[in-house]
Design an enzyme around this catalytic site. Structure first.
Site, PDB file in Angstrom:
ATOM      1  N   MET A  30       0.835  -1.195   0.000  1.00  0.00           N
ATOM      2  CA  MET A  30       0.000   0.000   0.000  1.00  0.00           C
ATOM      3  C   MET A  30       0.878   1.256   0.000  1.00  0.00           C
ATOM      4  O   MET A  30       0.406   2.347   0.329  1.00  0.00           O
ATOM      5  CB  MET A  30      -0.956  -0.007   1.194  1.00  0.00           C
ATOM      6  N   GLY A  31       2.150   1.077  -0.331  1.00  0.00           N
ATOM      7  CA  GLY A  31       3.030   2.241  -0.451  1.00  0.00           C
ATOM      8  C   GLY A  31       3.541   2.741   0.886  1.00  0.00           C
ATOM      9  O   GLY A  31       3.484   2.025   1.884  1.00  0.00           O
ATOM     10  N   HIS A  34       9.067   1.147   3.239  1.00  0.00           N
ATOM     11  CA  HIS A  34      10.191   1.159   4.183  1.00  0.00           C
ATOM     12  C   HIS A  34      11.044  -0.079   3.899  1.00  0.00           C
ATOM     13  O   HIS A  34      10.734  -0.861   2.976  1.00  0.00           O
ATOM     14  CB  HIS A  34       9.677   1.187   5.628  1.00  0.00           C
ATOM     15  N   HIS A  37       9.345  -3.523   3.293  1.00  0.00           N
ATOM     16  CA  HIS A  37       8.840  -3.744   1.923  1.00  0.00           C
ATOM     17  C   HIS A  37       9.996  -4.090   0.983  1.00  0.00           C
ATOM     18  O   HIS A  37       9.896  -4.995   0.156  1.00  0.00           O
ATOM     19  CB  HIS A  37       8.160  -2.478   1.387  1.00  0.00           C
ATOM     20  N   GLN A  61     -10.327  -2.663   2.334  1.00  0.00           N
ATOM     21  CA  GLN A  61      -9.824  -3.362   3.514  1.00  0.00           C
ATOM     22  C   GLN A  61      -9.761  -2.470   4.754  1.00  0.00           C
ATOM     23  O   GLN A  61      -9.331  -2.908   5.815  1.00  0.00           O
ATOM     24  CB  GLN A  61      -8.453  -3.994   3.246  1.00  0.00           C
ATOM     25  N   GLY A 148       5.042 -10.299   4.267  1.00  0.00           N
ATOM     26  CA  GLY A 148       5.802 -10.148   5.503  1.00  0.00           C
ATOM     27  C   GLY A 148       5.105 -10.793   6.696  1.00  0.00           C
ATOM     28  O   GLY A 148       3.880 -10.694   6.844  1.00  0.00           O
ATOM     29  N   GLN A 154      -2.714 -12.114   8.210  1.00  0.00           N
ATOM     30  CA  GLN A 154      -2.934 -11.848   6.784  1.00  0.00           C
ATOM     31  C   GLN A 154      -2.250 -12.926   5.932  1.00  0.00           C
ATOM     32  O   GLN A 154      -2.805 -13.377   4.929  1.00  0.00           O
ATOM     33  CB  GLN A 154      -2.381 -10.471   6.429  1.00  0.00           C
ATOM     34  N   SER A 187       6.642  -0.122   9.898  1.00  0.00           N
ATOM     35  CA  SER A 187       5.266  -0.053   9.407  1.00  0.00           C
ATOM     36  C   SER A 187       5.047   1.314   8.800  1.00  0.00           C
ATOM     37  O   SER A 187       5.570   2.320   9.308  1.00  0.00           O
ATOM     38  CB  SER A 187       4.297  -0.266  10.577  1.00  0.00           C
ATOM     39  N   ARG A 189       2.475   2.931   9.020  1.00  0.00           N
ATOM     40  CA  ARG A 189       1.720   3.726  10.002  1.00  0.00           C
ATOM     41  C   ARG A 189       2.629   4.401  11.027  1.00  0.00           C
ATOM     42  O   ARG A 189       2.203   5.347  11.690  1.00  0.00           O
ATOM     43  CB  ARG A 189       0.686   2.856  10.710  1.00  0.00           C
TER      44      ARG A 189
HETATM   45  P1  AMP Z   1       1.515  -2.967   3.488  1.00  0.00           P
HETATM   46  O1  AMP Z   1       2.059  -1.946   2.531  1.00  0.00           O
HETATM   47  O2  AMP Z   1       1.549  -2.538   4.910  1.00  0.00           O
HETATM   48  O3  AMP Z   1       0.200  -3.526   3.048  1.00  0.00           O
HETATM   49  O4  AMP Z   1       2.531  -4.181   3.436  1.00  0.00           O
HETATM   50  C1  AMP Z   1       2.917  -4.791   2.235  1.00  0.00           C
HETATM   51  C2  AMP Z   1       3.707  -6.024   2.542  1.00  0.00           C
HETATM   52  O5  AMP Z   1       4.863  -5.676   3.303  1.00  0.00           O
HETATM   53  C3  AMP Z   1       2.912  -7.037   3.403  1.00  0.00           C
HETATM   54  O6  AMP Z   1       3.198  -8.345   2.945  1.00  0.00           O
HETATM   55  C4  AMP Z   1       3.470  -6.797   4.775  1.00  0.00           C
HETATM   56  O7  AMP Z   1       3.364  -7.910   5.626  1.00  0.00           O
HETATM   57  C5  AMP Z   1       4.919  -6.475   4.459  1.00  0.00           C
HETATM   58  N1  AMP Z   1       5.540  -5.757   5.567  1.00  0.00           N
HETATM   59  C6  AMP Z   1       5.023  -4.703   6.251  1.00  0.00           C
HETATM   60  N2  AMP Z   1       5.848  -4.337   7.245  1.00  0.00           N
HETATM   61  C7  AMP Z   1       6.893  -5.190   7.208  1.00  0.00           C
HETATM   62  C8  AMP Z   1       8.083  -5.342   8.002  1.00  0.00           C
HETATM   63  N3  AMP Z   1       8.340  -4.546   9.029  1.00  0.00           N
HETATM   64  N4  AMP Z   1       8.952  -6.315   7.659  1.00  0.00           N
HETATM   65  C9  AMP Z   1       8.693  -7.153   6.617  1.00  0.00           C
HETATM   66  N5  AMP Z   1       7.605  -7.061   5.839  1.00  0.00           N
HETATM   67  C10 AMP Z   1       6.709  -6.096   6.128  1.00  0.00           C
END
Ligand code: AMP
Length: 280
Positions: A30-31, A34, A37, A61, A148, A154, A187, A189
């Protein structure tokens, strides 16, 4: 890196590559990217000839509208980071590309996962996750999908989705959570935390590590309560601290000392909701 906004253009490009025998690794995001990702992009690059990242803040979601509106967007920085990482393709679709007008949402039978932990506290969240991942997999058609462990439940939901859609023939790879030096799980967030909140935030990980250390066969109520109190004392509003079977996510109140466990927490610092987990 090649950027696509239109589904048809991306599909045309990718099908010429798969016809030439290339394998596609996919990292949906979702951009507000960090290092967590980017570690998934690295995994994809190590396992596939072409790596595709998507950035799409999926409205379906979010169970709280304000959370969607406040979701951080750092597109220019993200594009730069992906280019530096050597990502091959970025898919940046609009809502209409992902959910073409006139199509209706499917319902996904993810069973118990929908009502426990994140499912319980974020009603509808995992249906939205399945909807977007199903559609993105339909568009990208990867052989490998990288997620992740940070979003433990999830990952289990998507594993179930892949069982439901076995014809897709896509292999799921779950990669470890990347953390800041003080232990806070990276994260998107985290960007929304104030300086004071950011200083407190690593307590989530600390509470899980302490819980893991204090685990002993028998009743688990006391160790869970200790973790909740630890977080509440520091100003968190706790949704849950739970101990679950690592493979099924069934909550465990009494441990036989043998069941593989995962400890998970979700808690708010003011209006920012943080989640984390540690495998025992
Ligand atoms: P999101 O952009 O938050 O939807 O995350 C996209 C992907 O990155 C998902 O598969 C997350 O589980 C993964 N992800 C988010 N935070 C982390 C992290 N700290 N370490 C590894 N993978 C992550």
């Amino acid at each position: 890196m090649t950027l696509f906004r239109k589904t048809a253009d991306l599909q045309k490009y990718l099908s010429s590559l798969t016809a030439a025998g290339k394998t596609i690794g996919f990292v949906p995001t979702m951009g507000a990217l960090h290092a967590g990702h980017l570690s998934l992009i690295q995994s994809s690059k190590a396992g596939n000839s072409i790596s595709v990242c998507s950035i799409f803040v999926n409205p379906t979601q979010f169970n709280v509208a304000a959370d969607f509106q406040k979701y951080p967007v750092t597109l220019e920085k993200d594009i730069l980071a992906l280019e530096q990482e050597g990502c091959d393709v970025l898919f940046l679709p609009s809502v209409d590309e992902v959910y073409p007008p006139g199509t209706s949402a499917s319902h996904y039978d993810i069973g118990f996962l929908e009502t426990v932990l994140e499912g319980k506290y974020r009603p509808g969240h995992f249906q939205g996750v399945c909807q977007v991942v199903d559609r993105l997999l339909e568009i990208v058609r990867p052989s490998d999908l990288y997620l992740g462990q940070k979003d433990y439940q999830q990952c289990m939901v998507i594993r179930r989705l892949l069982e439901l859609k076995a014809d897709r023939d896509c292999e799921l790879h779950v990669r470890p959570t990347l953390r800041e030096p003080d232990g806070l799980a990276m994260s998107s967030r985290n960007m929304r935390l104030t300086k004071e909140e950011r200083a407190i935030a690593p307590a989530i990980y600390e509470s899980l590590i302490a819980l893991k250390k204090n685990l002993a066969p028998g009743a688990l109520g006391d160790v869970k309560n200790q973790a909740v109190n630890f977080l509440e004392d520091r100003g968190f509003k706790v949704d849950y601290v739970e101990i679950a079977h690592a493979h099924t996510l069934q909550l465990i109140d009494r441990w036989d000392g043998k069941q593989p466990l995962v400890v998970l927490a979700a808690a708010f610092l003011n209006d920012v909701r943080l989640i984390d987990n540690v495998i025992v």
